[in-house]
Write a protein that holds these residues in place. Sequence first.
Motif, PDB file in Angstrom:
ATOM      1  N   LEU A  64      18.034  -0.716  -2.816  1.00  0.00           N
ATOM      2  CA  LEU A  64      17.574   0.116  -3.923  1.00  0.00           C
ATOM      3  C   LEU A  64      17.986   1.571  -3.760  1.00  0.00           C
ATOM      4  O   LEU A  64      17.673   2.406  -4.608  1.00  0.00           O
ATOM      5  CB  LEU A  64      16.043   0.024  -4.051  1.00  0.00           C
ATOM      6  N   GLY A  65      18.663   1.886  -2.654  1.00  0.00           N
ATOM      7  CA  GLY A  65      19.078   3.259  -2.403  1.00  0.00           C
ATOM      8  C   GLY A  65      17.933   4.160  -1.981  1.00  0.00           C
ATOM      9  O   GLY A  65      17.957   5.365  -2.206  1.00  0.00           O
ATOM     10  N   ILE A  66      16.927   3.556  -1.372  1.00  0.00           N
ATOM     11  CA  ILE A  66      15.730   4.275  -0.929  1.00  0.00           C
ATOM     12  C   ILE A  66      15.724   4.302   0.591  1.00  0.00           C
ATOM     13  O   ILE A  66      16.079   3.318   1.239  1.00  0.00           O
ATOM     14  CB  ILE A  66      14.448   3.552  -1.419  1.00  0.00           C
ATOM     15  N   SER A  67      15.269   5.387   1.155  1.00  0.00           N
ATOM     16  CA  SER A  67      15.099   5.451   2.600  1.00  0.00           C
ATOM     17  C   SER A  67      14.008   4.464   3.014  1.00  0.00           C
ATOM     18  O   SER A  67      12.889   4.505   2.466  1.00  0.00           O
ATOM     19  CB  SER A  67      14.678   6.868   3.019  1.00  0.00           C
ATOM     20  N   PRO A  68      14.306   3.565   3.956  1.00  0.00           N
ATOM     21  CA  PRO A  68      13.271   2.644   4.419  1.00  0.00           C
ATOM     22  C   PRO A  68      12.045   3.389   4.964  1.00  0.00           C
ATOM     23  O   PRO A  68      10.910   2.942   4.769  1.00  0.00           O
ATOM     24  CB  PRO A  68      13.962   1.832   5.512  1.00  0.00           C
ATOM     25  N   THR A  69      12.276   4.532   5.583  1.00  0.00           N
ATOM     26  CA  THR A  69      11.162   5.330   6.104  1.00  0.00           C
ATOM     27  C   THR A  69      10.298   5.848   4.964  1.00  0.00           C
ATOM     28  O   THR A  69       9.064   5.775   5.024  1.00  0.00           O
ATOM     29  CB  THR A  69      11.690   6.500   6.952  1.00  0.00           C
ATOM     30  N   ALA A  70      10.937   6.351   3.908  1.00  0.00           N
ATOM     31  CA  ALA A  70      10.186   6.855   2.751  1.00  0.00           C
ATOM     32  C   ALA A  70       9.411   5.725   2.080  1.00  0.00           C
ATOM     33  O   ALA A  70       8.261   5.917   1.666  1.00  0.00           O
ATOM     34  CB  ALA A  70      11.135   7.515   1.761  1.00  0.00           C
ATOM     35  N   LEU A  71      10.034   4.552   1.983  1.00  0.00           N
ATOM     36  CA  LEU A  71       9.340   3.413   1.379  1.00  0.00           C
ATOM     37  C   LEU A  71       8.134   3.014   2.221  1.00  0.00           C
ATOM     38  O   LEU A  71       7.052   2.749   1.686  1.00  0.00           O
ATOM     39  CB  LEU A  71      10.295   2.232   1.203  1.00  0.00           C
ATOM     40  N   PHE A  72       8.290   3.004   3.542  1.00  0.00           N
ATOM     41  CA  PHE A  72       7.161   2.642   4.396  1.00  0.00           C
ATOM     42  C   PHE A  72       6.053   3.690   4.309  1.00  0.00           C
ATOM     43  O   PHE A  72       4.867   3.344   4.304  1.00  0.00           O
ATOM     44  CB  PHE A  72       7.605   2.436   5.842  1.00  0.00           C
ATOM     45  N   GLU A  73       6.411   4.964   4.203  1.00  0.00           N
ATOM     46  CA  GLU A  73       5.400   6.008   4.034  1.00  0.00           C
ATOM     47  C   GLU A  73       4.639   5.813   2.726  1.00  0.00           C
ATOM     48  O   GLU A  73       3.424   6.028   2.671  1.00  0.00           O
ATOM     49  CB  GLU A  73       6.045   7.394   4.107  1.00  0.00           C
ATOM     50  N   ALA A  74       5.337   5.372   1.676  1.00  0.00           N
ATOM     51  CA  ALA A  74       4.675   5.084   0.406  1.00  0.00           C
ATOM     52  C   ALA A  74       3.708   3.909   0.555  1.00  0.00           C
ATOM     53  O   ALA A  74       2.621   3.913  -0.026  1.00  0.00           O
ATOM     54  CB  ALA A  74       5.712   4.801  -0.683  1.00  0.00           C
ATOM     55  N   VAL A  75       4.109   2.919   1.345  1.00  0.00           N
ATOM     56  CA  VAL A  75       3.222   1.774   1.612  1.00  0.00           C
ATOM     57  C   VAL A  75       1.965   2.257   2.315  1.00  0.00           C
ATOM     58  O   VAL A  75       0.839   1.886   1.943  1.00  0.00           O
ATOM     59  CB  VAL A  75       3.938   0.703   2.463  1.00  0.00           C
ATOM     60  N   ILE A  76       2.127   3.096   3.327  1.00  0.00           N
ATOM     61  CA  ILE A  76       0.971   3.610   4.066  1.00  0.00           C
ATOM     62  C   ILE A  76       0.046   4.393   3.143  1.00  0.00           C
ATOM     63  O   ILE A  76      -1.180   4.230   3.189  1.00  0.00           O
ATOM     64  CB  ILE A  76       1.429   4.464   5.263  1.00  0.00           C
ATOM     65  N   SER A  77       0.615   5.217   2.273  1.00  0.00           N
ATOM     66  CA  SER A  77      -0.208   5.976   1.321  1.00  0.00           C
ATOM     67  C   SER A  77      -0.982   5.040   0.410  1.00  0.00           C
ATOM     68  O   SER A  77      -2.153   5.269   0.111  1.00  0.00           O
ATOM     69  CB  SER A  77       0.674   6.890   0.469  1.00  0.00           C
ATOM     70  N   ARG A  78      -0.329   3.966  -0.026  1.00  0.00           N
ATOM     71  CA  ARG A  78      -0.998   2.998  -0.906  1.00  0.00           C
ATOM     72  C   ARG A  78      -2.121   2.297  -0.147  1.00  0.00           C
ATOM     73  O   ARG A  78      -3.171   2.008  -0.718  1.00  0.00           O
ATOM     74  CB  ARG A  78       0.016   1.993  -1.442  1.00  0.00           C
ATOM     75  N   MET A  79      -1.917   2.018   1.125  1.00  0.00           N
ATOM     76  CA  MET A  79      -2.965   1.363   1.927  1.00  0.00           C
ATOM     77  C   MET A  79      -4.182   2.268   2.065  1.00  0.00           C
ATOM     78  O   MET A  79      -5.310   1.782   2.134  1.00  0.00           O
ATOM     79  CB  MET A  79      -2.437   1.032   3.317  1.00  0.00           C
ATOM     80  N   ARG A  80      -3.949   3.560   2.140  1.00  0.00           N
ATOM     81  CA  ARG A  80      -5.048   4.500   2.327  1.00  0.00           C
ATOM     82  C   ARG A  80      -5.787   4.799   1.033  1.00  0.00           C
ATOM     83  O   ARG A  80      -6.932   5.258   1.073  1.00  0.00           O
ATOM     84  CB  ARG A  80      -4.506   5.809   2.907  1.00  0.00           C
ATOM     85  N   ALA A  81      -5.125   4.591  -0.098  1.00  0.00           N
ATOM     86  CA  ALA A  81      -5.747   4.911  -1.393  1.00  0.00           C
ATOM     87  C   ALA A  81      -6.894   3.950  -1.657  1.00  0.00           C
ATOM     88  O   ALA A  81      -6.802   2.758  -1.354  1.00  0.00           O
ATOM     89  CB  ALA A  81      -4.701   4.807  -2.499  1.00  0.00           C
ATOM     90  N   PRO A  82      -7.960   4.469  -2.236  1.00  0.00           N
ATOM     91  CA  PRO A  82      -9.073   3.573  -2.574  1.00  0.00           C
ATOM     92  C   PRO A  82      -8.630   2.567  -3.634  1.00  0.00           C
ATOM     93  O   PRO A  82      -7.902   2.894  -4.554  1.00  0.00           O
ATOM     94  CB  PRO A  82     -10.148   4.505  -3.124  1.00  0.00           C
ATOM     95  N   ARG A  83      -9.030   1.329  -3.444  1.00  0.00           N
ATOM     96  CA  ARG A  83      -8.673   0.267  -4.384  1.00  0.00           C
ATOM     97  C   ARG A  83      -9.756   0.154  -5.439  1.00  0.00           C
ATOM     98  O   ARG A  83     -10.951   0.235  -5.121  1.00  0.00           O
ATOM     99  CB  ARG A  83      -8.505  -1.049  -3.638  1.00  0.00           C
ATOM    100  N   PRO A  84      -9.356  -0.048  -6.697  1.00  0.00           N
ATOM    101  CA  PRO A  84     -10.383  -0.206  -7.744  1.00  0.00           C
ATOM    102  C   PRO A  84     -11.186  -1.474  -7.535  1.00  0.00           C
ATOM    103  O   PRO A  84     -10.660  -2.479  -7.055  1.00  0.00           O
ATOM    104  CB  PRO A  84      -9.565  -0.278  -9.035  1.00  0.00           C
ATOM    105  N   ASP A  85     -12.445  -1.427  -7.880  1.00  0.00           N
ATOM    106  CA  ASP A  85     -13.330  -2.592  -7.733  1.00  0.00           C
ATOM    107  C   ASP A  85     -13.080  -3.624  -8.788  1.00  0.00           C
ATOM    108  O   ASP A  85     -12.614  -3.493  -9.800  1.00  0.00           O
ATOM    109  CB  ASP A  85     -14.790  -2.187  -7.739  1.00  0.00           C
TER     110      ASP A  85
END
Length: 85
Positions: A64-85
């Motif tokens: 996708l032309g994305i840095s794997p590191t940047a994509l993984f950082e986005a994953v980590i941010s999503r994991m930390r975000a509160p999930r809707p109930d």
Amino acid sequence: MASALFSERYAAVVEELAASRRAAGVTQAELAARLERPQSFVSKIERQERRIDPVEFYDWASALGISPTALFEAVISRMRAPRPD
């Protein structure tokens, strides 16, 4: 302990993978072609029917032309975000 394939944290990984593909304006079929895999490979990952390993994660981001590191950082941010109930 619940299967990691169905955990909320793994769902965050899959959500970010799918979001990154859509943000790049790439269809599942186009990404699959770039990865030299069948379209079902991408679909099964995005539907959480198949796990993605670290090498495949790297290849996905690179295709996708994305840095794997940047994509993984986005994953980590999503994991930390509160999930809707």
